[in-house]
Design an enzyme around this catalytic site. Structure first.
Site, short mmCIF file in Angstrom:
data_model
loop_
_atom_site.label_atom_id
_atom_site.label_comp_id
_atom_site.label_asym_id
_atom_site.label_seq_id
_atom_site.Cartn_x
_atom_site.Cartn_y
_atom_site.Cartn_z
N VAL A 297 -32.53 48.95 37.03
CA VAL A 297 -32.71 49.01 35.58
C VAL A 297 -32.71 50.46 35.10
O VAL A 297 -32.14 50.77 34.05
CB VAL A 297 -33.99 48.26 35.15
CG1 VAL A 297 -34.31 48.53 33.69
CG2 VAL A 297 -33.81 46.77 35.39
N TYR A 429 -38.12 45.39 30.21
CA TYR A 429 -38.06 44.42 31.32
C TYR A 429 -38.21 45.10 32.68
O TYR A 429 -38.20 46.29 32.79
CB TYR A 429 -36.88 43.47 31.21
CG TYR A 429 -35.44 43.94 31.24
CD1 TYR A 429 -35.01 45.09 31.87
CD2 TYR A 429 -34.46 43.12 30.64
CE1 TYR A 429 -33.67 45.43 31.90
CE2 TYR A 429 -33.11 43.46 30.67
CZ TYR A 429 -32.73 44.62 31.31
OH TYR A 429 -31.41 44.95 31.34
N GLU A 430 -38.43 44.27 33.70
CA GLU A 430 -38.73 44.77 35.06
C GLU A 430 -39.98 45.62 35.10
O GLU A 430 -40.06 46.59 35.85
CB GLU A 430 -37.56 45.61 35.61
CG GLU A 430 -36.43 44.79 36.10
CD GLU A 430 -36.91 43.64 36.94
OE1 GLU A 430 -36.56 42.51 36.59
OE2 GLU A 430 -37.66 43.86 37.89
N GLY A 431 -40.98 45.25 34.30
CA GLY A 431 -42.20 46.06 34.20
C GLY A 431 -41.98 47.10 33.12
O GLY A 431 -41.12 47.97 33.27
N GLN A 436 -44.79 51.14 34.67
CA GLN A 436 -44.23 52.10 35.65
C GLN A 436 -45.13 53.33 35.75
O GLN A 436 -45.38 53.84 36.85
CB GLN A 436 -42.82 52.55 35.24
CG GLN A 436 -41.82 51.44 35.01
CD GLN A 436 -41.59 50.57 36.22
OE1 GLN A 436 -41.55 51.05 37.34
NE2 GLN A 436 -41.45 49.27 36.00
#
Lengths: 571, 571
Positions: A297, A429-431, A436
């Protein structure tokens, strides 16, 4: 504005900035010869330029749609996806045993970068498949791998990840979907999942859902979650496609951008599923998929930054407006100082973000090949930075791209706005990028800062060497690394995690600023007196200084933040 | 998420930050009594909350459309516009002689702020009318004023500004539209104009276009431009609406946002026009309109920031996700450090931007009332900062609002994305923010920095006084002002304008950072120990430090920027 694959840029970064040769020197990646690297870049670049990029606007203007329960994709996406699958670009790093190329993740990263420039919405489909392949390679049984991997690697089937439920987003442990064992060793999966990218479509024969669900005796939270493979169509013994499974596309989201990517609400109603990994061990397998996806990502952000930059530069070189103050100028708005500043910022930031993602990829490859704790720690450290800074850069560069266009930037036909609307979700998205940053200051600093200090040692050693020939560039990079070192020391000394979290997002960004300075310095040293030194000079004088404010913010702690009560915020 | 007009916030800023009382003390604004100020804020706030805000989403989901040559506005816009006109909110500062309220621009600014939160697309229509009113008040003949002003002030008719042509955007002087004198003293206007906001619509009886065009004997460039009033319908003697004029709506733009505001391409074909001001003197009149509009557009950014903040805060207070690390928390995501950081940033930045726009408005009012060069210079200095920083803040806060929403932020139904898509254009129109920055470092520093130094004297004097009771807040503000002073000194010493332009955008932002620190300090001093001191503490510790990197960028000069050639950028 035709997209031009930045093949030279990858070559240069591989050779002079992130040391791909060190990866190719490992036996595991012996096939990554200079010739192969060249062939992959050129051929994948050609497909992106000629086949994929021409479909970019279609995704926006003719979104994927749900018709009678079936998702129809945007015009031209089938041809473009076909070319991606046929070229082998779905799974550059997958195991050759099942049809992959077995090349370093660094090569996957370069290919994903180009695909993301060409058509982010479409690229998300193979990106998810890549994550699924990796999860299956590590956690699935031999039979499951033999059945699914060849299909996924060839792109005949695609993969999705099903985590989120309405009450369970960043907090995955709150999910409620259920799995019940059947007598034949399979499971019946029921529940609703939301935000399922490419949850249904007509580009491939089958859509393979990896679904997180709870068994009846499961513990609460993340420890009670198991992972299941739930294909849209139940496979036949010989790897064909059998009867439809109990999964239904309820609706597609109406989104700010990325319209070409169908984002589905999926309803699983006693769908047939196969366990992946052990019971209650779903999070571990899902983390494999998510870790891969985080870098992927981040690279999406870099790819969009490249696309937006090329688009804005072409416009600026062509647009005549106002009198220029420079002699022998181009006559276009590139001569105007603020336009040139914006373009230079876009280029310098795209380089920094790309170098960070490729450095992360190389660390993953070194870790895979050598298995050493040092490279594992380096990869783990760089992953949240690559994800958050890559996507933040995609957003910032796309936003500058709009500004370079002036009034035309707000008009959709120009295409400048689409880059921003598309890439905006990558920070979520993806955290989310906030997650992060928390990962960076907590889990990735659980080693007392060891991995960060090792990286700072490398930076300072390089800056020391560079000081002789380029003192005005090397000194600020060394100083910035030292400020970052002090900040890491401050962070790891905080026992209260919230004191770290309160400034975690500016910390991550400040860290990326220092890394950007380092990689620009490496580039300048590789081509002294050239365009790369000039770009490094611009970055180090103008953008690197931001690290001071960011790191001051990082060291401010939680006290004044929590002193601001919810009542204060609502006042 | 219903919008709540921040009436208390305006009261506080008027009383403690920008000193509205000094305006009301001027005879010219004697009517701006505390009671009147209170009544305006409360009543305009009520209309925004109850009538205007409920139409916000309609503009996005049901855009204005062109049907058989006529523009149809979004559902509910007619009612909302009617309430704005009826309340007198189109022209709070207009001359009472023609029906205006004659109140300070500070009051117009507060009303525009609230209207912009409630529905930016709709608010743009009266904002343009306000600019036209001011242009006519200053430059039109008595007859023209008598005919047009009552209609514009009451909102029965609306105004537009027609500058841009395809080849003439930021460079207005390149325009080609023609005007030819007729025997009856009117003119025939021909040409095509683009990006005409509210260029046609069905909310009012008439649409009055102020059009820049060239007479046959005109000099090239801006010196040969004249201004004409070209109404959609030719007025009758008694102020009614007569036959249609020669102006046609060719098309509407398909934009990234602000869908409720019709952005038209207008074709003038020998349309009947009346000269405003002298022949070839059009730019001066247009500048009156544009200067007013610059502050107005900055305020649009502030209003959207407020709307996006309220929207995100309500979501965050309601959303439960993950375990919190704080004791006695709300149980919502507001407890998470990074979410609270984002919300605090949104609130602190909105305050800073609002204070800057209101300080600019007060300077305009003081200048109008006193006519002194000092207040004129202060107003001129603050205008580009208010425009660029106000709109940049609108964009940044709306972007954070999306991030606070997580995945929901990317889904259009939530409404978070609309704020960003709508406000994005405000950094472009009325002179791009790059143009504002150039204006700040060139024209607004043509006094050798005098106006800037006077403001810095004020800031440093206040910080000196505050040092006694709040040393940890006052010292960084004083230091920041001093760094800004050194940067201004450096700037005005640069004979080569490009050396100023190269860092003008970061300079403007750094200037705004220092102003933000000053106004937060004033707020803290007014309510020591309260929520405002806590917010000031957050801003001064975490956001103010950014000024160092920004001002370093401002002092970097043009050399390294222009060393980067167009070939380098394309490499």
């Amino acid at each position: 504005m035709p997209y031009r694959a930045p093949v030279n840029e990858f070559r240069f970064i591989f050779d002079h900035v992130v040391d791909l040769a060190s990866v190719a020197a490992e036996e595991r990646f012996a096939e990554a010869t200079p010739e192969t690297v060249e062939a992959v870049l050129v051929e994948a670049g050609r497909v992106c330029e000629e086949v994929v990029a021409p479909t970019l606007r279609n995704g926006d203007t003719s979104p994927a749609r749900l018709e009678n329960g079936v998702v129809r994709t945007s015009p031209g996406f089938d041809t473009a996806y076909g070319a991606i699958a046929e070229g082998g670009w779905v799974a550059v790093s997958a195991d050759p045993e099942h049809g992959g190329m077995g090349l370093p993740v660094a090569m996957t990263t370069a290919v994903n970068d180009m695909l993301s420039s060409a058509n982010l919405a479409l690229q998300l489909c193979p990106l998810l498949t890549q994550g699924q392949i990796e999860a299956l390679e590590h956690h699935a049984s031999d039979e499951m791998r033999a059945l699914y991997l060849p299909k996924l690697i060839s792109g005949e089937w695609t993969g999705t990840m099903n985590l989120t439920e309405p009450q369970a987003g960043s907090d995955v442990g709150a999910l409620r979907s259920k799995a019940e064992a059947d007598e034949d060793g399979t499971y019946r999966i029921s529940g609703q999942k939301i935000y399922i990218s490419w949850g249904d479509h007509d580009l491939a024969e089958n859509v393979c859902h990896l679904v997180l669900a709870r068994l009846p005796d499961a513990a609460p939270g993340t420890k009670g979650i198991s992972l299941f493979m739930v294909p849209k169509y139940v496979p036949t013994e010989d790897g064909g496609v059998g009867p439809a499974n109990g999964v239904r596309t309820v609706s597609l989201e109406h989104k700010m951008g990325l319209h070409g990517s169908p984002t589905a609400v999926l309803e699983f109603d006693e769908a047939k599923g196969w366990l992946v990994g052990p019971e209650h061990g779903g999070m571990k397998a899902m983390f494999t998929m998510m870790n891969n996806a985080r870098l992927g990502v981040g690279v999406q952000g870099v790819g969009v930054a490249e696309g937006a930059y090329q688009h804005a530069l072409a416009y600026a070189m062509d647009r005549k407006q106002g009198k220029s103050l420079v002699e022998n100028g181009t006559g276009s708005i590139v001569d105007h100082a603020d336009v040139r500043r914006m373009l230079a910022t876009m280029k310098a930031e795209t380089f920094a973000a790309r170098a960070i993602t490729l450095a992360c990829a190389v660390a993953i490859d070194r870790s895979t090949a050598s298995g050493t704790a040092e490279w594992q720690a380096r990869a783990a450290l760089l992953t949240p930075i690559a994800k958050a800074f890559g996507t933040d850069t995609g957003i910032a560069v796309a936003d500058l791209g709009i500004q370079v266009h002036g009034g035309m930037g707000f008009v959709e036909e120009t295409g400048a706005a689409q880059y921003l609307r598309d890439v905006r979700v990558t920070a979520i998205y993806e955290g989310t990028n906030g997650i992060q940053a928390m990962d960076l200051v907590a889990r990735k600093m659980a080693d007392g800062g060891e991995a960060a200090f090792a990286l700072l040692d490398e930076i300072e050693a390089f800056a020391e060497t560079a000081r002789e020939s380029m003192p005005d560039l090397a000194a600020p990079v060394w100083d910035a690394a030292e400020t970052l070192r002090e900040t890491v020391e401050w962070l790891v000394a905080q026992g209260d995690l919230n004191a770290r979290f309160a400034g975690s997002a500016p910390f991550l960004r400040g860290f990326a600023r220092v890394l950007g300075g380092y990689y620009h310095l490496r580039a300048a040293m590789a081509e002294p007196g050239g365009a790369r030194e000039r770009l490094a000079r611009f970055y180090i004088a103008r953008i690197l200084p931001e690290h001071e404010g960011l790191l001051a913010h990082a060291r401010a702690g939680a006290e004044d933040l929590y002193a601001l009560t919810p009542d204060d915020l609502a006042a």
